[in-house]
Design a protein around this motif. Sequence first.
Motif, PDB file in Angstrom:
ATOM      1  N   ILE A 170      -3.039 -21.994 -15.636  1.00  0.00           N
ATOM      2  CA  ILE A 170      -4.122 -21.325 -15.081  1.00  0.00           C
ATOM      3  C   ILE A 170      -3.768 -20.266 -14.105  1.00  0.00           C
ATOM      4  O   ILE A 170      -3.114 -20.699 -12.975  1.00  0.00           O
ATOM      5  N   VAL A 171      -4.225 -19.059 -14.285  1.00  0.00           N
ATOM      6  CA  VAL A 171      -3.867 -18.187 -13.113  1.00  0.00           C
ATOM      7  C   VAL A 171      -4.525 -18.307 -11.825  1.00  0.00           C
ATOM      8  O   VAL A 171      -5.644 -18.729 -11.794  1.00  0.00           O
ATOM      9  N   ASN A 172      -3.561 -18.413 -10.660  1.00  0.00           N
ATOM     10  CA  ASN A 172      -4.185 -18.638  -9.409  1.00  0.00           C
ATOM     11  C   ASN A 172      -4.221 -17.360  -8.480  1.00  0.00           C
ATOM     12  O   ASN A 172      -3.215 -16.840  -8.229  1.00  0.00           O
ATOM     13  N   PHE A 173      -5.684 -17.025  -8.509  1.00  0.00           N
ATOM     14  CA  PHE A 173      -5.770 -15.528  -7.749  1.00  0.00           C
ATOM     15  C   PHE A 173      -5.743 -15.965  -6.149  1.00  0.00           C
ATOM     16  O   PHE A 173      -5.730 -15.020  -5.572  1.00  0.00           O
ATOM     17  N   ASP A 174      -5.589 -17.332  -5.870  1.00  0.00           N
ATOM     18  CA  ASP A 174      -5.994 -17.724  -4.290  1.00  0.00           C
ATOM     19  C   ASP A 174      -4.577 -17.934  -3.969  1.00  0.00           C
ATOM     20  O   ASP A 174      -4.290 -18.965  -3.151  1.00  0.00           O
ATOM     21  N   LEU A 175      -3.540 -16.813  -3.843  1.00  0.00           N
ATOM     22  CA  LEU A 175      -2.373 -17.054  -3.179  1.00  0.00           C
ATOM     23  C   LEU A 175      -1.990 -15.579  -2.469  1.00  0.00           C
ATOM     24  O   LEU A 175      -2.598 -14.580  -3.036  1.00  0.00           O
ATOM     25  N   PRO A 176      -1.561 -15.563  -1.366  1.00  0.00           N
ATOM     26  CA  PRO A 176      -1.071 -14.346  -0.763  1.00  0.00           C
ATOM     27  C   PRO A 176      -0.257 -13.287  -1.634  1.00  0.00           C
ATOM     28  O   PRO A 176      -0.494 -12.087  -1.619  1.00  0.00           O
ATOM     29  N   THR A 177       0.415 -13.761  -2.650  1.00  0.00           N
ATOM     30  CA  THR A 177       1.156 -12.962  -3.661  1.00  0.00           C
ATOM     31  C   THR A 177       0.388 -12.333  -4.589  1.00  0.00           C
ATOM     32  O   THR A 177       0.870 -11.589  -5.423  1.00  0.00           O
ATOM     33  N   ALA A 178      -1.047 -12.811  -4.972  1.00  0.00           N
ATOM     34  CA  ALA A 178      -1.932 -12.031  -5.707  1.00  0.00           C
ATOM     35  C   ALA A 178      -2.359 -10.836  -5.585  1.00  0.00           C
ATOM     36  O   ALA A 178      -2.849 -10.081  -6.329  1.00  0.00           O
ATOM     37  N   LEU A 179      -2.127 -10.366  -4.178  1.00  0.00           N
ATOM     38  CA  LEU A 179      -2.459  -8.901  -3.864  1.00  0.00           C
ATOM     39  C   LEU A 179      -1.124  -8.164  -3.766  1.00  0.00           C
ATOM     40  O   LEU A 179      -0.138  -8.739  -3.424  1.00  0.00           O
ATOM     41  N   ASN A 180      -1.149  -6.816  -3.634  1.00  0.00           N
ATOM     42  CA  ASN A 180       0.007  -5.744  -3.459  1.00  0.00           C
ATOM     43  C   ASN A 180      -0.054  -5.549  -1.983  1.00  0.00           C
ATOM     44  O   ASN A 180      -0.451  -4.674  -1.603  1.00  0.00           O
ATOM     45  N   GLU A 181       0.556  -6.408  -1.143  1.00  0.00           N
ATOM     46  CA  GLU A 181       0.406  -6.415   0.135  1.00  0.00           C
ATOM     47  C   GLU A 181       1.059  -5.194   0.688  1.00  0.00           C
ATOM     48  O   GLU A 181       0.755  -4.575   1.417  1.00  0.00           O
ATOM     49  N   LYS A 182       2.412  -4.684   0.104  1.00  0.00           N
ATOM     50  CA  LYS A 182       2.918  -3.402   0.515  1.00  0.00           C
ATOM     51  C   LYS A 182       2.037  -2.419   0.557  1.00  0.00           C
ATOM     52  O   LYS A 182       2.074  -1.486   1.253  1.00  0.00           O
ATOM     53  N   GLN A 183       1.237  -2.058  -0.828  1.00  0.00           N
ATOM     54  CA  GLN A 183       0.364  -1.037  -0.944  1.00  0.00           C
ATOM     55  C   GLN A 183      -0.644  -1.207   0.014  1.00  0.00           C
ATOM     56  O   GLN A 183      -1.349  -0.131   0.557  1.00  0.00           O
ATOM     57  N   LEU A 184      -1.182  -2.411   0.150  1.00  0.00           N
ATOM     58  CA  LEU A 184      -2.367  -2.689   0.948  1.00  0.00           C
ATOM     59  C   LEU A 184      -2.165  -2.220   2.305  1.00  0.00           C
ATOM     60  O   LEU A 184      -2.993  -1.432   3.032  1.00  0.00           O
ATOM     61  N   VAL A 185      -0.870  -2.694   3.209  1.00  0.00           N
ATOM     62  CA  VAL A 185      -0.610  -2.207   4.413  1.00  0.00           C
ATOM     63  C   VAL A 185      -0.401  -0.775   4.691  1.00  0.00           C
ATOM     64  O   VAL A 185      -0.787  -0.292   5.556  1.00  0.00           O
ATOM     65  N   LYS A 186       0.144  -0.068   3.436  1.00  0.00           N
ATOM     66  CA  LYS A 186       0.674   1.350   3.614  1.00  0.00           C
ATOM     67  C   LYS A 186      -0.802   1.929   3.602  1.00  0.00           C
ATOM     68  O   LYS A 186      -0.995   2.884   4.564  1.00  0.00           O
ATOM     69  N   ASP A 187      -1.642   1.789   2.732  1.00  0.00           N
ATOM     70  CA  ASP A 187      -2.822   2.510   2.937  1.00  0.00           C
ATOM     71  C   ASP A 187      -3.798   2.216   4.103  1.00  0.00           C
ATOM     72  O   ASP A 187      -4.562   2.978   4.532  1.00  0.00           O
ATOM     73  N   LEU A 188      -3.732   1.077   4.620  1.00  0.00           N
ATOM     74  CA  LEU A 188      -4.307   0.405   5.826  1.00  0.00           C
ATOM     75  C   LEU A 188      -3.773   1.329   7.162  1.00  0.00           C
ATOM     76  O   LEU A 188      -4.562   1.851   7.952  1.00  0.00           O
TER      77      LEU A 188
END
Length: 207
Positions: free
Chosen positions: A54-72
Amino acid sequence: MNPFVIGICGGSGSGKTTLLKKISDHFGAPNVSVFTMDNYYLKINRQSKDKNGIVNFDLPTALNEKQLVKDLNQLVGGEEIKVQEYFFNSPPDKKVTLNIAPKEVLIVEGLFLFHYSGVQERIDFSVFVDVDMDTQLERRVFRDEKSRGYKKEDIIYQWNNHVTPCYNQFILPYKKQASFVFRNDQNAESDFKNLIHAIEEKRTKSK
């Protein structure tokens, strides 16, 4: 002028979005930009799965952290950004592009606000939304059944196997680091007044 950055963190169903709207209304929507970390979820074929497949969306790896930080960083630095809005259970061809411009106040909202160091270091004032786990689950079941079409048994499975472990490992440990713990229960009204006072005080000192 760089925006004053308010970060909102808390467990699933704690009331982060509702609090975000109240803070935004206080400062006036035209003066506020909103940066939602949910918009950086990776596509489902790049998500981790649990032992049952079952896909686990509740992990820090579920998000594109690199792009998120860049945009922020761009937004905090005074540059407008474009981001594709994320919709749960949306068809692949559903795309809505958001243009987010820097304003006086920037509200950053997401589960991993504290866990991502690149996000945490950009926050001027952080809020941890606190509510008992039973209430969180009740809200989650209502939301996911009504708006996302999930079956209750699937929601409970995710809660027990994904959401709760995520909360205990990646969210709750940072509670003490928050500038303000907002009790989203019978104390919500008084806590909101105290929260706004604390934010205004911090903004004044930072100018």
